[in-house]
Design a protein around this motif. Structure first.
Motif: not given
Length: 780
Positions: A485, A521, A524, A534, A536
């Motif tokens: 990401a 974060y 994500f 995933n 993101t």
């Protein structure tokens, strides 16, 4: 006493828009007052200016407040709906968590997080959809940031015994507070050393083996003010596998170097050692809310929760294991060190520079995996406040810049069914950073004696870079998958407010505020199935909110404050659990949603002459949050279908909550110092899923408390304080915290019904049954 704004008392009543200069640096030093404490919780402070009445409109009365006044509680961002709670509201009770500090604040609710002091504090529903911490809020303590750059703040740090009060600023507030101030900000104020003036030793004890020993040292004079606090609390908990031991140290030192220079040092350290139960489904909660008789999962009683652990820690056969047998828990440390320097260029301009280092180290075997890693963050800010005049009217100009940076590296390990949270093979690892560069500007113009206008603009550029490695195992070997990401966000937040005081008894205000919050974060890397992977694509959430409020203060014995709010959200970040045997909650963007409601607070002395010690405090919140544009896709092994959630209630949000507290403190006579209260808390039922199929039931609780603060005439006995309280007098079984659950698709292509969702795990913690607590404190 609730307050909306900075205000000065004038001859005809409360004037919004007039300026209070609490004390200059010189006057503060002479009185022992902390000049920095007169700062709003953004970190900005009034310049150290004293002026004669001739320099202000004729109606304005200038007041100098020195010594041990509660100046910080009376200065707030102009125009923003603000409530405060001081030590008189929580200092005479057990004070186990931050919930005891905010229980009487309108617009604020709380729920049980993951750990004994991990209270989820929610402002206008900000944290109602979370499983831990304080989300969608900026949290500060004595003006120092307690929220890390990824938006994470936790209440484990807070032992209420160390605090003088708390201020809550409600509504979108990113203009001043920056990223993640979607629903506002909270500032916790520690006690001043000069007020303590010595050493206090105390102990709390009560049901479920709870025991808290604490000590507070306070010293202060013309040049410095020092507060040192330490506590150690432990208990067995009322749910199986919820015993804990938490220690906290909190230090605040203010030193006046010269008449125009001050430094403030802040230190906080917390170690949390807590075992954790797992969250239940609604069916499990109804069958066995306190998870008794569940140690042996193979022969467990009805309603027991368990986790499915890989026998070899890598792949293949899984074994159902109870939280006790697995050794699930949280073993974390948080250390914060901050330093602020304030310099007065002259009597009208003050420059402030602040640095904070914050390390959070976690070791959390909370489900099927153990989450381990350090989080180091750094925060630097600089701002200038200037007082000037335009056309004879005071104008305050504020400008500042800030930069914060977080670097982290964590690993997750599969847990094996061997006890003691035994680690197996690595499940994933992740390394990355997040930084935010922000600037803010605000003009505060008192253009007429009864009118006050504020305009401002803030902005933040955010950079998030992270890489996750996923490990999968089989008899043939190990496979790795990489998820990266690299996201950049830029957000702006303008605001405007207008306040009008038509008479002594009335103050009216309106405000348009905006806010933003970037994904972190952690959002994500968890998929809709609750597994690492995933996710993101997430966008920043933004909001525009309108507040319209009034405060009525006809006599010193009556104060009523109410605010209506309507907030429009774009890409709101909503999280939900996929079940207990997952690694975390999945986060998604709802394209459009609306939050609207009413916040009401009242403080009333009904019989000031016949019963001067009687008082009624009331707080009520109506919070209606709905999706206005969101389509959810549900899938099973063979088919996917889309379902519109337009018009559905956002799950997790409590639509109605009320706190009514009836207090009495004997002001004189033989029983002087004896007091207590009866408190009723009501929480409405609320939806748990996006389809609005399943509700968590509401509840009402009755709490009782009695305390005694001996008067000074009794000599050394005056140094003693004691209390006794009963919580949940009627012994109600209720839900203390419930996270959102995911809807599912049946094989027929229809949505699962409420009867199916009742068995969705990973949501509910029960609240405490009837409990008794007592305590004693002595001042040496």
């Amino acid at each position: 006493m609730p307050r909306l704004y900075r205000a000065a008392r004038r001859s005809s009543g409360w004037t919004v828009g007039a300026i209070v200069f609490f004390c200059t640096a010189t006057a503060c030093a002479a009185s022992g007052q902390d000049a920095a404490a007169t700062a709003p919780v953004t970190g900005r402070r009034k310049p150290p200016v004293l002026a004669s009445k001739a320099t202000y409109p004729a109606k304005t009365e200038i007041i100098l407040v020195a010594g041990t006044s509660r100046a910080p509680a009376t200065i707030h961002p102009a125009g923003q709906t603000t409530y405060s709670s001081d030590r008189s509201s929580f200092g005479n009770q057990v004070g186990q968590t931050v919930a005891d500090m905010v229980a009487t604040i309108p617009g604020v609710s709380f729920a049980q997080g993951n750990g004994p002091r991990d209270t989820i504090v929610s402002v206008r529903g900000s944290g109602d959809r979370q499983s831990y911490g304080l989300k969608n809020l900026q949290v500060l303590e004595d003006g120092f940031p307690m929220t890390q750059p990824d938006g994470t703040a936790r209440a484990d740090l807070i032992d209420p015994h160390a605090y003088e009060g708390v201020d809550v600023f409600e509504g979108p507030a990113s203009t001043v507070y920056g990223n993640y101030a979607i629903n506002g900000a909270i500032n916790f104020r520690t006690r001043k050393g000069a007020d303590i003036h010595g050493l206090e030793l105390g102990s709390d004890f009560g049901s479920f083996g709870m025991f808290n020993n604490y000590a507070t040292l306070g010293l202060g004079n013309q040049r410095y003010d020092l507060m040192v606090f330490a506590s150690d609390v432990r208990g067995n908990g009322f749910i199986a596998n919820s015993n804990y031991n938490t220690s906290t140290e909190n230090v605040r030192l203010r030193v006046s170097l010269t008449s125009s220079d001050r430094i403030i040092l802040k230190f906080v350290n917390n170690v949390t050692d807590a075992f954790l139960p797992v969250r239940l489904s609604l069916s499990q909660y109804r069958a066995n809310p306190y998870q008794q008789g569940c140690y042996n999962a193979a022969s467990a009683a009805a309603g027991c929760a368990s986790v499915s652990l890989l026998v070899n820690g890598r792949y293949g056969t899984k074994e159902a294991t109870s939280p006790q047998a697995a050794g699930l828990g949280r073993f974390d440390r948080r250390t914060i060190v901050g330093l602020r320097h304030e310099h007065d260029f002259n009597s009208h301009t003050t420059w402030r520079n602040q640095f904070t280092y914050d390390q959070r180290h976690v070791d959390q075997p909370t489900s099927t995996t153990s989450f381990v890693g350090p989080y180091n963050s750094y925060n630097v800010s600089s701002d200038v406040t200037n007082q000037a005049r335009i056309g004879g009217a005071p104008l305050e100009t504020f400008g500042g810049v800030s930069f914060d940076y977080l670097d982290y590296g964590y690993q997750t390990y599969n847990i094996m069914p061997l006890g003691g949270a035994t680690r197996g093979a690595m499940n994933s690892d992740s390394y990355g950073h997040q930084w935010n560069l922000g600037a803010r500007f605000q003009e505060d113009w008192h253009f007429a004696p009864d009118w006050h206008v504020v305009v401002g603009l803030g902005g933040t550029y955010s950079d998030i870079g992270a890489t996750e490695t996923l490990y999968s195992y089989s008899a043939s070997g190990t496979a790795r998958q990489y998820v990266t990401a690299n996201r950049f966000y830029f957000n702006l937040a303008p605001e405007g407010a207008l306040i009008y005081t038509p008479s002594k008894a009335w103050t009216l205000h309106t405000r348009v505020g905006t806010a933003y919050g970037t994904p972190s974060y952690s959002n994500f890397f968890i998929t809709p199935q609750g597994q690492y992977g995933n996710n993101t694509h997430l966008k920043s959430e933004t909001s525009v909110g309108v507040d319209l409020g009034a405060e009525w203060h006809p006599t010193p014995d009556i104060n009523i404050q109410t605010t209506g709010f309507y907030e429009f959200y774009s890409n709101e970040l909503v999280s939900q659990s996929a079940g207990v045997n997952t690694v975390g909650s999945y986060t998604f963007n709802a394209p459009a949603s609306q939050h609207r409601g009413i916040v009401l607070g009242a403080d009333w002395k009904p019989l000031p002459k016949t019963l001067p010690g009687a008082r009624v405090k009331l707080s009520y919140t109506y919070d209606n949050q709905i999706y206005t544009n969101y389509t959810e896709v549900l899938s099973n092994s063979t088919i996917s279908r889309s379902f519109s959630r337009k018009g559905n209630y956002i799950p997790g949000v409590i639509p109605n909550f009320l706190n009514a507290r009836f207090l009495y403190d004997q002001p004189d006579g033989h029983l002087e110092g004896l007091g207590g209260y009866a408190e009723v808390t009501w929480r409405d039922s609320y939806w748990l899923d996006n389809a609005s199929l399943l509700k968590a039931p509401g509840y009402a609780l009755l709490n009782l408390e009695v305390h005694y603060n001996p008067p000074a005439r009794l000599g050394w006995v005056h140094r003693l304080h004691w209390y006794f309280e009963v919580q949940n007098v009627a012994n109600q079984t209720y839900i203390a915290g419930a996270t959102n659950i995911s809807d599912s698709l049946q094989a027929s292509g229809r949505q699962a019904t409420a009867s199916t969702l009742m068995n969705s795990t990973g949501s509910i913690y029960a609240g405490s049954p009837r409990a008794y607590f007592g305590g004693v404190r002595i001042r040496l």
